[in-house]
Design a protein around this motif. Structure first.
Motif, PDB file in Angstrom:
ATOM      1  N   GLU A 104       0.835  -1.202   0.000  1.00  0.00           N
ATOM      2  CA  GLU A 104       0.000   0.000   0.000  1.00  0.00           C
ATOM      3  C   GLU A 104       0.870   1.254   0.000  1.00  0.00           C
ATOM      4  N   ARG A 105       1.965   1.218   0.747  1.00  0.00           N
ATOM      5  CA  ARG A 105       2.868   2.374   0.770  1.00  0.00           C
ATOM      6  C   ARG A 105       3.487   2.600  -0.607  1.00  0.00           C
ATOM      7  N   LEU A 106       3.804   1.515  -1.321  1.00  0.00           N
ATOM      8  CA  LEU A 106       4.397   1.651  -2.649  1.00  0.00           C
ATOM      9  C   LEU A 106       3.405   2.178  -3.682  1.00  0.00           C
ATOM     10  N   SER A 107       2.116   2.130  -3.376  1.00  0.00           N
ATOM     11  CA  SER A 107       1.106   2.561  -4.345  1.00  0.00           C
ATOM     12  C   SER A 107       0.797   4.048  -4.260  1.00  0.00           C
ATOM     13  N   VAL A 108       1.360   4.747  -3.254  1.00  0.00           N
ATOM     14  CA  VAL A 108       1.104   6.183  -3.110  1.00  0.00           C
ATOM     15  C   VAL A 108       2.351   6.961  -3.502  1.00  0.00           C
ATOM     16  N   PRO A 109       2.206   8.255  -3.819  1.00  0.00           N
ATOM     17  CA  PRO A 109       3.359   9.045  -4.283  1.00  0.00           C
ATOM     18  C   PRO A 109       4.469   9.164  -3.248  1.00  0.00           C
ATOM     19  N   PHE A 110       5.703   9.303  -3.746  1.00  0.00           N
ATOM     20  CA  PHE A 110       6.886   9.519  -2.917  1.00  0.00           C
ATOM     21  C   PHE A 110       7.444  10.904  -3.205  1.00  0.00           C
ATOM     22  N   GLN A 111       7.901  11.570  -2.155  1.00  0.00           N
ATOM     23  CA  GLN A 111       8.475  12.898  -2.307  1.00  0.00           C
ATOM     24  C   GLN A 111       9.817  12.835  -3.031  1.00  0.00           C
ATOM     25  N   ARG A 112      10.044  13.783  -3.904  1.00  0.00           N
ATOM     26  CA  ARG A 112      11.337  13.871  -4.584  1.00  0.00           C
ATOM     27  C   ARG A 112      12.405  14.304  -3.592  1.00  0.00           C
ATOM     28  N   ILE A 113      13.655  13.970  -3.886  1.00  0.00           N
ATOM     29  CA  ILE A 113      14.745  14.273  -2.991  1.00  0.00           C
ATOM     30  C   ILE A 113      14.961  15.779  -2.842  1.00  0.00           C
ATOM     31  N   ASP A 114      14.590  16.563  -3.864  1.00  0.00           N
ATOM     32  CA  ASP A 114      14.745  18.014  -3.794  1.00  0.00           C
ATOM     33  C   ASP A 114      13.514  18.708  -3.231  1.00  0.00           C
ATOM     34  N   GLY A 115      12.481  17.910  -2.879  1.00  0.00           N
ATOM     35  CA  GLY A 115      11.281  18.469  -2.276  1.00  0.00           C
ATOM     36  C   GLY A 115      10.387  19.238  -3.219  1.00  0.00           C
ATOM     37  N   SER A 116      10.588  19.106  -4.508  1.00  0.00           N
ATOM     38  CA  SER A 116       9.812  19.876  -5.479  1.00  0.00           C
ATOM     39  C   SER A 116       8.460  19.255  -5.801  1.00  0.00           C
ATOM     40  N   GLY A 117       8.185  18.065  -5.311  1.00  0.00           N
ATOM     41  CA  GLY A 117       6.916  17.417  -5.610  1.00  0.00           C
ATOM     42  C   GLY A 117       6.966  15.932  -5.273  1.00  0.00           C
ATOM     43  N   ALA A 118       5.951  15.213  -5.706  1.00  0.00           N
ATOM     44  CA  ALA A 118       5.851  13.785  -5.436  1.00  0.00           C
ATOM     45  C   ALA A 118       5.462  13.047  -6.704  1.00  0.00           C
ATOM     46  N   ASP A 119       5.893  11.775  -6.800  1.00  0.00           N
ATOM     47  CA  ASP A 119       5.600  10.948  -7.976  1.00  0.00           C
ATOM     48  C   ASP A 119       5.234   9.538  -7.525  1.00  0.00           C
ATOM     49  N   LYS A 120       4.438   8.870  -8.356  1.00  0.00           N
ATOM     50  CA  LYS A 120       4.078   7.475  -8.082  1.00  0.00           C
ATOM     51  C   LYS A 120       5.070   6.529  -8.740  1.00  0.00           C
ATOM     52  N   PHE A 121       5.291   5.406  -8.067  1.00  0.00           N
ATOM     53  CA  PHE A 121       6.199   4.387  -8.583  1.00  0.00           C
ATOM     54  C   PHE A 121       5.424   3.494  -9.543  1.00  0.00           C
ATOM     55  N   LYS A 122       5.864   3.418 -10.792  1.00  0.00           N
ATOM     56  CA  LYS A 122       5.128   2.691 -11.819  1.00  0.00           C
ATOM     57  C   LYS A 122       5.990   1.616 -12.477  1.00  0.00           C
ATOM     58  N   SER A 123       6.641   0.802 -11.655  1.00  0.00           N
ATOM     59  CA  SER A 123       7.495  -0.261 -12.192  1.00  0.00           C
ATOM     60  C   SER A 123       7.182  -1.572 -11.495  1.00  0.00           C
ATOM     61  N   PRO A 124       6.022  -2.191 -11.800  1.00  0.00           N
ATOM     62  CA  PRO A 124       5.666  -3.453 -11.138  1.00  0.00           C
ATOM     63  C   PRO A 124       6.624  -4.591 -11.463  1.00  0.00           C
ATOM     64  N   LEU A 125       7.221  -4.588 -12.660  1.00  0.00           N
ATOM     65  CA  LEU A 125       8.176  -5.645 -12.988  1.00  0.00           C
ATOM     66  C   LEU A 125       9.411  -5.572 -12.100  1.00  0.00           C
ATOM     67  N   PHE A 126       9.854  -4.355 -11.799  1.00  0.00           N
ATOM     68  CA  PHE A 126      11.005  -4.181 -10.918  1.00  0.00           C
ATOM     69  C   PHE A 126      10.672  -4.657  -9.507  1.00  0.00           C
ATOM     70  N   MET A 127       9.470  -4.346  -9.017  1.00  0.00           N
ATOM     71  CA  MET A 127       9.030  -4.839  -7.714  1.00  0.00           C
ATOM     72  C   MET A 127       9.007  -6.358  -7.691  1.00  0.00           C
ATOM     73  N   GLY A 128       8.472  -6.947  -8.760  1.00  0.00           N
ATOM     74  CA  GLY A 128       8.439  -8.406  -8.835  1.00  0.00           C
ATOM     75  C   GLY A 128       9.813  -9.024  -8.884  1.00  0.00           C
ATOM     76  N   THR A 129      10.735  -8.368  -9.575  1.00  0.00           N
ATOM     77  CA  THR A 129      12.102  -8.887  -9.645  1.00  0.00           C
ATOM     78  C   THR A 129      12.768  -8.866  -8.281  1.00  0.00           C
ATOM     79  N   CYS A 130      12.603  -7.760  -7.547  1.00  0.00           N
ATOM     80  CA  CYS A 130      13.187  -7.669  -6.200  1.00  0.00           C
ATOM     81  C   CYS A 130      12.665  -8.781  -5.300  1.00  0.00           C
ATOM     82  N   GLN A 131      11.362  -9.025  -5.365  1.00  0.00           N
ATOM     83  CA  GLN A 131      10.778 -10.057  -4.504  1.00  0.00           C
ATOM     84  C   GLN A 131      11.190 -11.456  -4.938  1.00  0.00           C
TER      85      GLN A 131
END
Length: 393
Positions: free
Chosen positions: A25-52
């Motif tokens: 659920e945490r991975l499905s919500v936006p993450f803040q950019r390192i420079d604090g200029s905004g937030a983006d959603k993670f859209k790489s389910p294949l990468f998540m599957g590979t890690c797991q």
């Protein structure tokens, strides 16, 4: 012993995948950019599957090595060779010698433990797993999240159907009763839920037209069919090839890692459902760029992979000893128990229809537990009688 193993598997699946769901659920919500200029959603389910899948295959390999007997070869430890292979060779040799002595009957070669056939089954499961997730994710673009959960709650039905259609497997009458009760109970719970009518997760504008609903339901049915094919194929592997749950876990995740890694590094064109991105870049590059620009994703991503890997150890242990229907019953009721826990923690109110659905589910679980306990007691009585006969001789 069987009852204690079942309880351990249930607790392991519940605890690990509750933490896994929090990370997901945490991975499905936006993450803040390192420079604090905004937030983006993670859209790489294949990468998540590979890690797991990488961590899952490693954890299964470690488990296999720890439990490995000193007399076992590496091929035997990984389930690619059986100890009774020499016996099979001897029997086949006896058949050939018998033919030389005038007997014209020659047995067909035994392919029950064929390594090639086993690896192909593993690859088949991995392909199903890699394909099922994108269809489930794509369905959310056309139907609401409660509708998605409602459909997934009926997973017991396609599992049983696929077992019957693909492998001609039959089940005890009480299994059909349990499937009906659990599916009915969870359906009632979802349908009468006050939160489910409003929904924290809602479909987009595309999901408001009847045509879009048809697309969403079609994607969901494909996802459920693939899920049923996965579980029924796993049952077939256990029945035919006599492997352990951890051996299956290692090979399926090994092939999943290969498949998702290849798909992640290829600059694939736009492919509906499978690869919805049309920027021309590989998913791996996009995922690594996202992690670099959003370092706060590292902790939930690690939690997602770690708890998923440990949870799979309990899942494949359940598959090996109790079958896919019992496993699906556990995973479905886990969703129900998660909702009940949410009621206690956050003081939500349940409708009378929801309490009725919960009662039906618990009744179904009780039927399954009672039948298993009765069977264990019957086997124990038979064993005691056999021991008594041996002593009397």
């Amino acid at each position: 012993m069987a009852f204690a193993r079942l309880i351990t598997c249930v607790l392991g699946v519940y605890s690990m995948f509750l933490l896994w769901a929090i990370a997901q659920e945490r991975l499905s919500v936006p993450f803040q950019r390192i420079d604090g200029s905004g937030a983006d959603k993670f859209k790489s389910p294949l990468f998540m599957g590979t890690c797991q899948s990488i961590l899952s295959s490693l954890s299964a390999l470690i488990y296999i090595i720890i439990r490995r007997k000193s007399t076992d070869t590496l091929a035997q430890s990984l389930g690619l060779e059986h100890k009774d292979k020499e016996t099979q060779v001897t029997l086949n040799g006896a058949a050939v010698n018998g033919q030389a002595n005038g007997k014209h009957h020659l047995e067909k070669p035994n392919t029950r433990y064929s390594t090639r056939s086993l690896l192909l089954r593993y690859l088949q499961c991995s392909a199903f797993i890699t394909s099922a997730a994108p269809f489930g994710f794509a369905a959310l673009s056309y139907i609401s999240y409660p509708a998605m959960v409602l459909g997934k709650s009926c997973k017991l039905v396609p599992v049983m159907i696929m077992n019957v259609l693909l492998y001609r497997r039959r089940f005890a009458p009480h299994k059909y009763l349990v499937v009906f009760m659990v599916t009915t109970g969870i359906t009632l719970f979802m349908y009468f839920g006050s939160d489910g009518k409003k929904g924290k997760y809602t479909s987009n504008n595309n999901g408001q037209t009847p045509y879009a609903n048809v697309i969403g339901i079609t994607y969901l049915l494909i996802n459920l069919a693939l899920d049923g094919a996965i579980n029924s194929t796993q049952d077939e592997i256990f029945t035919r090839h006599k492997v352990s749950g951890q051996q299956m876990m290692f090979w399926i995740n090994f092939f999943c890692t290969l498949i998702t890694s290849i798909l992640s590094v290829l600059p694939l064109p736009y492919i509906p459902v499978i690869h919805p991105s049309n920027d021309g870049k590989s998913e791996l590059i996009g995922a690594l760029t996202f992690v670099r620009n959003h370092p706060s994703i590292i902790t939930p991503l690690a939690q997602f992979a770690f708890t998923g890997a440990l949870g799979q150890l309990f899942i494949f242990e359940t598959l090996q000893h109790f079958g896919s229907l019992t496993l699906v019953t556990i995973t479905l009721t886990r969703k129900l128990f998660t909702m009940l826990l949410s009621v206690i923690v956050y003081n939500h109110k349940l409708t009378s229809g929801q309490w009725s659905g919960a009662a039906v589910v618990f009744a179904g679980i009780s039927v399954e537990a009672w039948v298993k306990r009765r069977d264990v007691h019957a086997k124990r009585v038979i064993q005691e009688k056999e021991k008594a006969k041996i002593k009397s001789l």
